[in-house]
Design a protein around this motif. Structure first.
Motif, PDB file in Angstrom:
ATOM      1  N   ARG A   5       0.827  -1.158   0.006  1.00 19.53           N
ATOM      2  CA  ARG A   5      -0.036  -0.008   0.097  1.00 19.53           C
ATOM      3  C   ARG A   5       0.823   1.115   0.205  1.00 19.53           C
ATOM      4  NH1 ARG A   5      -3.990  -2.901   3.463  1.00 19.53           N
ATOM      5  NH2 ARG A   5      -3.044  -2.477   5.366  1.00 19.53           N
ATOM      6  N   ALA A   8       1.967   1.812  -3.357  1.00 21.35           N
ATOM      7  CA  ALA A   8       0.914   2.120  -4.394  1.00 21.35           C
ATOM      8  C   ALA A   8       1.041   3.848  -4.170  1.00 21.35           C
ATOM      9  CB  ALA A   8      -0.467   1.627  -3.785  1.00 21.35           C
ATOM     10  N   ILE A   9       0.852   4.216  -2.817  1.00 18.45           N
ATOM     11  CA  ILE A   9       0.913   5.677  -2.663  1.00 18.45           C
ATOM     12  C   ILE A   9       2.079   6.273  -3.303  1.00 18.45           C
ATOM     13  CG2 ILE A   9       0.918   7.411  -0.828  1.00 18.45           C
ATOM     14  CD1 ILE A   9      -1.696   6.219  -0.488  1.00 18.45           C
ATOM     15  N   LYS A  11       3.883   5.557  -5.843  1.00 16.56           N
ATOM     16  CA  LYS A  11       3.832   5.398  -7.330  1.00 16.56           C
ATOM     17  C   LYS A  11       2.937   6.528  -7.632  1.00 16.56           C
ATOM     18  CE  LYS A  11       1.805   2.011  -9.652  1.00 16.56           C
ATOM     19  NZ  LYS A  11       1.150   0.692  -9.917  1.00 16.56           N
ATOM     20  N   SER A 218     -10.291   3.496   2.748  1.00 16.30           N
ATOM     21  CA  SER A 218      -9.722   2.555   2.089  1.00 16.30           C
ATOM     22  C   SER A 218      -8.860   1.997   3.525  1.00 16.30           C
ATOM     23  CB  SER A 218      -8.695   2.771   1.269  1.00 16.30           C
ATOM     24  OG  SER A 218      -7.475   3.462   1.768  1.00 16.30           O
ATOM     25  N   PRO A 219      -8.561   0.630   3.402  1.00 19.41           N
ATOM     26  CA  PRO A 219      -7.877   0.080   4.601  1.00 19.41           C
ATOM     27  C   PRO A 219      -6.496   0.813   4.734  1.00 19.41           C
ATOM     28  CG  PRO A 219      -8.382  -1.607   2.907  1.00 19.41           C
ATOM     29  CD  PRO A 219      -8.750  -0.309   2.249  1.00 19.41           C
ATOM     30  N   ILE A 220      -6.026   1.624   4.065  1.00 20.21           N
ATOM     31  CA  ILE A 220      -4.769   2.118   4.274  1.00 20.21           C
ATOM     32  C   ILE A 220      -4.570   2.862   5.688  1.00 20.21           C
ATOM     33  CG2 ILE A 220      -5.031   4.519   3.218  1.00 20.21           C
ATOM     34  CD1 ILE A 220      -2.626   3.482   1.695  1.00 20.21           C
ATOM     35  N   LYS A 221      -3.394   2.557   6.229  1.00 22.54           N
ATOM     36  CA  LYS A 221      -3.296   3.309   7.626  1.00 22.54           C
ATOM     37  C   LYS A 221      -2.509   4.564   7.527  1.00 22.54           C
ATOM     38  CE  LYS A 221      -3.159  -1.168  10.130  1.00 22.54           C
ATOM     39  NZ  LYS A 221      -2.782  -1.955   8.967  1.00 22.54           N
TER      40      LYS A 221
END
Lengths: 378, 304
Positions: A5, A8-9, A11, A218-221
């Motif tokens: 994750r 992803a951020i 990128k 989203s499940p991102i912390k």
């Protein structure tokens, strides 16, 4: 922590950075611009001081003294004056920064073993330069004294010796070049500005555009988000640092004496602490405009004034010395000077590394507390 | 039917304003549930609490039998949310936006799913266009596609069609009915009562309270009265006349008025007489079946 994750951020953030040509151009050209300004325009080295001489003695001794001054690269002889009123003119019109008045009994006194007086009139408008001029003059007078004493003594057939002779040698920066002194600070300043401004703007942009909402559901912390967010900008700042070091070598001949690896890792820790300021700003500002103003003010001003970049911290009043801790550049400059100019290892600056980490922890804790408070009132 | 969302005595206020006052409701699996009401009714606040974006002041929210505060991230992995404001990355293309949301939800091999979604929303021809350059309707469809990439069980849509042109709106609704066939539960808010009619069940909201909760048909039937629609001259005068002198509830819709009466045979002559006395000419009148809009206005007035 899920590195996928975070990746992803990062990128996505790289894509934003590479597509925003204007921002990218500013972030790359701004350091080059600063380097040129600070490297060439701001120069604390005082050379070619213009002097005018009012020689009332007209002796071979007075000429010898004048030659001993104008023979160095510190002084440029602009011309002679022949009456008192011209002294004022020359200084007023800035034809000379310093006027030397040699009285008519100069050589007579010297040969009669009576202390001879020479008057120096220094333009004191620029106090800094005036002090340096004074030092140069003192040094010149000292050298002249030594020569003359030796000459007079030998005329009497006595071998003279001077009891105390000082021989100052400036280590690490033998020419006392100010560019060498400024470059580490310049790296610190540029990195802090690039990092704080870009991190805070990129975080606030998500708030302003409302995209943060989608990330929040989203499940991102938050740690994954922040780490992903700062990665591209830390990379960019490291690129900037590399550019400055290369330019410093090409343009000013400044070599990195110490380890590049140490330089890299300490820069990374420094950028982490700079990014924490950016994160803090993003928590307290709601619009990109506010974030930008705060980021420039909080990164630029302290890093120029309070970091020891230009003004030595030791000569500040204690209360201001306490305030110098609001910028991590203060600690980073010590490290940079140690690695670049002195070529020493971690033993010389491990304390500064700890201070930078502490700085980041304190700022991030503060940001977190404010964020929690904000969430509660939301 | 099984309740997938359970809300009990939910309250939320901002400073002095009570945005949501004691709401309780359940949403069943596979249904399309509408939160309907004017601006400021508390719809957005409610939906944001359901997504874990806001913390409730008191009360409980359970999704998949789990508490939203305690199991926020776990729940969020199985829901999708579409906020009121366009909230995608304008400088990324359609493909890249979907890819990003797939990545942060940890969806691997999203390519096939992405193609399906693009097919479904008919955005395929534009897949390389950056989001900024899309029309309002297309942006909304893209946002929907992004919120569906991780195959959520529930999607929350906050006023998805506000500011979207009528053609795109119809398009969007077609897509939503397609989702219901895929057994996805949809919770949406809307200020449009015609959209509310398409929901399986709706909660009519006003000033932070639910004033009615049922299927659109049952809500309409609950009004045990009749409505006549009258087209006449001097419409404002007629409106005041019926309201003040006869005492019936009147609702104005542009060039016509709707009057809520108990019985058309008994009550219409009263209206006709009163209007004639004041030389208002009735051009046309007919009995109509009540719309949600009629009911909504009626309920809001009744509540005061």
């Amino acid at each position: 922590m899920d590195l996928q994750r975070t990746k992803a951020i990062a990128k996505k953030e790289f894509k934003h950075l590479l597509r925003d040509y204007r921002m990218l151009a500013i972030l790359i050209l701004f350091p080059v611009f600063l380097l040129i300004i600070f490297g060439y325009a701001i120069n604390f080295d005082v050379k070619n001081i213009k002097i005018a001489v009012y020689d009332r003695d007209h002796s071979s001794l007075s000429r010898k003294f004048i030659n001993s001054l104008s023979g160095t690269e510190n002084f440029d002889l602009e011309g002679y004056i022949f009456n008192d009123s011209d002294i004022k003119h020359v200084l007023d019109e800035k034809k000379a920064q310093c006027v030397i008045v040699i009285p008519d009994d100069f050589s007579e006194n010297v040969y009669n073993n009576v202390p001879a007086k020479i008057q120096f009139l220094i333009d004191g408008v620029d106090g800094n330069t005036a002090t340096i001029v004074q030092n140069y003059v003192n040094l010149a007078a000292l050298n002249f004294n030594r020569e003359i004493t030796a000459e007079i003594f030998s005329a009497y057939g006595i071998k003279s010796s001077i009891p105390l002779e000082l021989e100052p040698i400036f280590w690490f920066n033998p020419e006392l070049s100010s560019t060498k002194f400024l470059l580490p600070g310049l790296i610190g300043m540029i990195l802090v500005i690039v990092c704080v401004v870009s991190v805070s703007i990129s975080l606030v942009r998500e708030k302003e555009r409302g995209t943060i909402e989608q990330i929040n559901v989203s499940p991102i912390k938050s740690t994954e988000l922040l780490l992903g967010k700062i990665t591209p900008y830390v990379a960019l700042a490291l690129l900037n640092a590399t550019m400055i070091i290369i330019a410093g070598y090409i343009l000013f001949g400044i070599e990195v004496k110490g380890s590049f690896l140490l330089l890299f890792f300490s820069s990374l820790i420094f950028l982490f602490s700079a990014a924490s300021i950016g994160i803090f700003i993003s928590v307290i500002s709601e619009s990109m405009q506010v974030a930008f103003s705060l980021a420039t003010a909080l990164s630029l001003l302290p890093s120029v004034i309070l970091s020891g970049f230009i003004f030595p911290i030791e000569s500040m009043p204690w209360i201001i010395q306490v305030f110098t801790n609001i910028t991590p550049v203060k600690f980073f400059i010590v490290i940079l000077r140690a690695i670049i100019l002195r070529g020493v290892g971690l033993e010389a600056f491990w304390e500064q590394v700890i201070y930078m980490l502490l700085f980041a922890i304190i700022i991030l804790t503060l940001a977190n507390l404010i964020n929690i408070k904000k969430e509660k009132s939301a | 039917m099984e309740a997938i969302i359970k809300i009990k005595s939910l309250k939320k206020s901002y400073d002095d304003i009570k945005a949501v006052k004691d709401i309780s409701l359940e949403v069943y699996e596979g249904e399309m549930f509408g939160l309907v009401g004017p601006d400021g009714a508390g719809k957005t606040t409610t939906i944001r609490i359901l997504c874990g974006l806001l913390k409730p002041e008191s009360g409980s929210v359970k999704i998949f039998e789990k508490d939203i505060i305690k199991n926020k991230k776990e729940i969020q992995n199985q829901i999708g949310y579409l906020s009121q404001k366009f909230s995608l990355y304008g400088d990324l293309s359609i493909d890249e936006n979907i890819e990003f949301f797939a990545d942060i939800h940890g969806v691997k091999d999203y390519q096939q799913r992405r193609d399906e979604l693009l097919e479904f929303t008919r955005l395929k021809p534009f897949r390389n266009r950056i989001a900024e350059k899309l029309s309002g309707g297309m942006k909304q469809k893209l946002a929907l596609a992004c919120s569906l990439i991780h195959k959520p069980k529930i999607i929350f849509l906050d006023e998805p069609t506000t500011g979207v042109d009528p053609v795109s709106r119809r398009d969007f609704w077609k897509i939503l009915s397609g989702l219901i066939k895929e057994k996805i539960t949809i919770v949406l808010t809307t200020p449009y009562l015609d959209e509310a009619e398409r929901c399986n069940r709706v909660a009519l909201m006003n000033k932070g309270e639910i004033i009615s909760l049922d299927t659109p048909n049952k809500i309409k039937q609950a009004l045990e009265k009749e409505i006549i629609e009258i087209v006449c001259t001097k419409i404002r005068e007629a409106y005041k006349l019926i309201r003040d002198e006869i005492g019936f509830e009147v609702q104005m819709f542009g060039d016509r008025i709707n009057v809520i009466i108990n019985n058309i045979e008994k009550d219409y002559p009263k209206i006709e007489k009163a209007l004639k006395e004041h030389s208002v000419e009735i051009l046309n009148y007919r009995k109509i079946t009540p719309s949600l809009e009629n009911i909504f206005i009626h309920l809001v007035r009744k509540a005061g």
